[in-house]
Design a protein around this motif. Structure first.
Motif, PDB file in Angstrom:
ATOM      1  N   LYS A 293      26.487   6.691  -5.499  1.00  0.00           N
ATOM      2  CA  LYS A 293      25.463   5.744  -5.943  1.00  0.00           C
ATOM      3  C   LYS A 293      25.221   4.664  -4.894  1.00  0.00           C
ATOM      4  O   LYS A 293      26.068   4.407  -4.040  1.00  0.00           O
ATOM      5  CB  LYS A 293      25.890   5.086  -7.245  1.00  0.00           C
ATOM      6  CG  LYS A 293      26.158   6.084  -8.353  1.00  0.00           C
ATOM      7  CD  LYS A 293      25.667   5.596  -9.677  1.00  0.00           C
ATOM      8  CE  LYS A 293      25.938   6.611 -10.753  1.00  0.00           C
ATOM      9  NZ  LYS A 293      24.768   7.344 -11.133  1.00  0.00           N
ATOM     10  N   VAL A 294      24.032   4.048  -4.970  1.00  0.00           N
ATOM     11  CA  VAL A 294      23.681   2.911  -4.118  1.00  0.00           C
ATOM     12  C   VAL A 294      23.046   1.830  -4.974  1.00  0.00           C
ATOM     13  O   VAL A 294      22.470   2.113  -6.024  1.00  0.00           O
ATOM     14  CB  VAL A 294      22.700   3.293  -2.984  1.00  0.00           C
ATOM     15  CG1 VAL A 294      23.350   4.139  -1.939  1.00  0.00           C
ATOM     16  CG2 VAL A 294      21.455   3.950  -3.518  1.00  0.00           C
ATOM     17  N   ILE A 295      23.168   0.587  -4.520  1.00  0.00           N
ATOM     18  CA  ILE A 295      22.465  -0.526  -5.148  1.00  0.00           C
ATOM     19  C   ILE A 295      21.452  -1.014  -4.130  1.00  0.00           C
ATOM     20  O   ILE A 295      21.812  -1.377  -3.007  1.00  0.00           O
ATOM     21  CB  ILE A 295      23.433  -1.651  -5.554  1.00  0.00           C
ATOM     22  CG1 ILE A 295      24.386  -1.160  -6.654  1.00  0.00           C
ATOM     23  CG2 ILE A 295      22.662  -2.879  -6.034  1.00  0.00           C
ATOM     24  CD1 ILE A 295      25.404  -2.173  -7.108  1.00  0.00           C
ATOM     25  N   VAL A 296      20.160  -0.988  -4.528  1.00  0.00           N
ATOM     26  CA  VAL A 296      19.069  -1.385  -3.642  1.00  0.00           C
ATOM     27  C   VAL A 296      18.450  -2.666  -4.177  1.00  0.00           C
ATOM     28  O   VAL A 296      18.135  -2.763  -5.366  1.00  0.00           O
ATOM     29  CB  VAL A 296      18.002  -0.268  -3.551  1.00  0.00           C
ATOM     30  CG1 VAL A 296      16.894  -0.657  -2.595  1.00  0.00           C
ATOM     31  CG2 VAL A 296      18.639   1.051  -3.122  1.00  0.00           C
ATOM     32  N   GLU A 297      18.264  -3.630  -3.294  1.00  0.00           N
ATOM     33  CA  GLU A 297      17.732  -4.942  -3.667  1.00  0.00           C
ATOM     34  C   GLU A 297      16.318  -4.825  -4.247  1.00  0.00           C
ATOM     35  O   GLU A 297      15.433  -4.225  -3.643  1.00  0.00           O
ATOM     36  CB  GLU A 297      17.700  -5.831  -2.418  1.00  0.00           C
ATOM     37  CG  GLU A 297      17.284  -7.246  -2.657  1.00  0.00           C
ATOM     38  CD  GLU A 297      17.267  -8.061  -1.376  1.00  0.00           C
ATOM     39  OE1 GLU A 297      16.760  -9.190  -1.438  1.00  0.00           O
ATOM     40  OE2 GLU A 297      17.731  -7.586  -0.341  1.00  0.00           O
ATOM     41  N   GLY A 298      16.137  -5.358  -5.451  1.00  0.00           N
ATOM     42  CA  GLY A 298      14.818  -5.399  -6.082  1.00  0.00           C
ATOM     43  C   GLY A 298      14.340  -4.092  -6.691  1.00  0.00           C
ATOM     44  O   GLY A 298      13.208  -3.988  -7.131  1.00  0.00           O
ATOM     45  N   VAL A 299      15.205  -3.080  -6.729  1.00  0.00           N
ATOM     46  CA  VAL A 299      14.828  -1.772  -7.264  1.00  0.00           C
ATOM     47  C   VAL A 299      15.790  -1.420  -8.396  1.00  0.00           C
ATOM     48  O   VAL A 299      16.966  -1.753  -8.336  1.00  0.00           O
ATOM     49  CB  VAL A 299      14.893  -0.700  -6.153  1.00  0.00           C
ATOM     50  CG1 VAL A 299      14.607   0.678  -6.711  1.00  0.00           C
ATOM     51  CG2 VAL A 299      13.908  -1.031  -5.048  1.00  0.00           C
ATOM     52  N   ASN A 300      15.287  -0.747  -9.442  1.00  0.00           N
ATOM     53  CA  ASN A 300      16.095  -0.345 -10.599  1.00  0.00           C
ATOM     54  C   ASN A 300      16.742  -1.580 -11.243  1.00  0.00           C
ATOM     55  O   ASN A 300      17.943  -1.605 -11.495  1.00  0.00           O
ATOM     56  CB  ASN A 300      17.154   0.691 -10.180  1.00  0.00           C
ATOM     57  CG  ASN A 300      17.744   1.429 -11.364  1.00  0.00           C
ATOM     58  OD1 ASN A 300      17.074   1.627 -12.373  1.00  0.00           O
ATOM     59  ND2 ASN A 300      18.988   1.820 -11.253  1.00  0.00           N
ATOM     60  N   VAL A 301      15.930  -2.587 -11.502  1.00  0.00           N
ATOM     61  CA  VAL A 301      16.430  -3.850 -12.048  1.00  0.00           C
ATOM     62  C   VAL A 301      16.701  -3.706 -13.541  1.00  0.00           C
ATOM     63  O   VAL A 301      15.839  -3.280 -14.306  1.00  0.00           O
ATOM     64  CB  VAL A 301      15.423  -4.996 -11.795  1.00  0.00           C
ATOM     65  CG1 VAL A 301      15.900  -6.283 -12.411  1.00  0.00           C
ATOM     66  CG2 VAL A 301      15.206  -5.177 -10.299  1.00  0.00           C
TER      67      VAL A 301
ATOM     68  N   ARG B 159      18.934 -10.734 -14.964  1.00  0.00           N
ATOM     69  CA  ARG B 159      18.384  -9.554 -14.285  1.00  0.00           C
ATOM     70  C   ARG B 159      19.242  -9.243 -13.063  1.00  0.00           C
ATOM     71  O   ARG B 159      19.595 -10.150 -12.319  1.00  0.00           O
ATOM     72  CB  ARG B 159      16.945  -9.806 -13.857  1.00  0.00           C
ATOM     73  CG  ARG B 159      15.989  -9.876 -15.027  1.00  0.00           C
ATOM     74  CD  ARG B 159      14.565 -10.201 -14.584  1.00  0.00           C
ATOM     75  NE  ARG B 159      13.645 -10.138 -15.685  1.00  0.00           N
ATOM     76  CZ  ARG B 159      13.476 -11.089 -16.594  1.00  0.00           C
ATOM     77  NH1 ARG B 159      14.201 -12.187 -16.541  1.00  0.00           N
ATOM     78  NH2 ARG B 159      12.585 -10.944 -17.561  1.00  0.00           N
ATOM     79  N   PHE B 160      19.531  -7.941 -12.853  1.00  0.00           N
ATOM     80  CA  PHE B 160      20.342  -7.537 -11.710  1.00  0.00           C
ATOM     81  C   PHE B 160      20.009  -6.099 -11.326  1.00  0.00           C
ATOM     82  O   PHE B 160      19.626  -5.301 -12.180  1.00  0.00           O
ATOM     83  CB  PHE B 160      21.840  -7.665 -12.044  1.00  0.00           C
ATOM     84  CG  PHE B 160      22.271  -6.857 -13.230  1.00  0.00           C
ATOM     85  CD1 PHE B 160      22.796  -5.586 -13.065  1.00  0.00           C
ATOM     86  CD2 PHE B 160      22.136  -7.353 -14.520  1.00  0.00           C
ATOM     87  CE1 PHE B 160      23.179  -4.830 -14.155  1.00  0.00           C
ATOM     88  CE2 PHE B 160      22.520  -6.607 -15.623  1.00  0.00           C
ATOM     89  CZ  PHE B 160      23.047  -5.335 -15.439  1.00  0.00           C
ATOM     90  N   PRO B 161      20.121  -5.766 -10.031  1.00  0.00           N
ATOM     91  CA  PRO B 161      19.857  -4.385  -9.615  1.00  0.00           C
ATOM     92  C   PRO B 161      21.006  -3.468 -10.047  1.00  0.00           C
ATOM     93  O   PRO B 161      22.164  -3.746  -9.769  1.00  0.00           O
ATOM     94  CB  PRO B 161      19.749  -4.468  -8.094  1.00  0.00           C
ATOM     95  CG  PRO B 161      20.446  -5.721  -7.724  1.00  0.00           C
ATOM     96  CD  PRO B 161      20.387  -6.644  -8.903  1.00  0.00           C
ATOM     97  N   ALA B 162      20.686  -2.399 -10.750  1.00  0.00           N
ATOM     98  CA  ALA B 162      21.687  -1.451 -11.238  1.00  0.00           C
ATOM     99  C   ALA B 162      21.870  -0.326 -10.208  1.00  0.00           C
ATOM    100  O   ALA B 162      20.951  -0.041  -9.433  1.00  0.00           O
ATOM    101  CB  ALA B 162      21.236  -0.870 -12.573  1.00  0.00           C
TER     102      ALA B 162
END
Length: 106
Positions: free
Chosen positions: A35-43, A61-64
């Motif tokens: 998995k990856v956590i991308v800033e501003g995506v999949n919030v 709110r946080f990126p999942a």
């Protein structure tokens, strides 16, 4: 498992899902989970009750994390998604964008 093709700080493009086509910077990579956590995506959002640590409460709110297969590295030349290959330049292993042949790091 082979060498990591997506690393922290890379500019990536989302390939599928609700955020398809959006770009962001990788904040964290979890290779064991894929998995990856991308800033501003999949919030994701959480409704938090007021507590001593957070007396205000409210909506958080946080990126999942999202699956690493749903993102591709953005080509340094045009920003479109590209695959990554490894080449040896000056005795050093570097990542290269397949589309343009541009070096991604180093």
């Amino acid at each position: 498992m082979g060498a990591a093709k997506i690393k922290k700080g890379d500019e990536v493009v989302v390939l599928s899902g609700k955020d398809k086509g959006r770009k962001g910077t990788v904040q964290q990579v979890m290779p064991k989970d894929g998995k990856v956590i991308v800033e501003g995506v999949n919030v994701a959002t959480r409704h938090r009750k007021p507590s001593q640590a957070n007396p205000q409460g409210g909506i958080e709110r946080f990126p999942a994390p999202m699956d690493i297969s749903k993102v591709a590295v953005a080509d340094p030349k045009d920003g479109k998604p590209t695959r990554v290959r490894f080449e040896e330049k000056d005795g050093k292993k570097v990542r290269v964008a397949v589309k343009s042949g541009e070096t991604i790091d180093g």
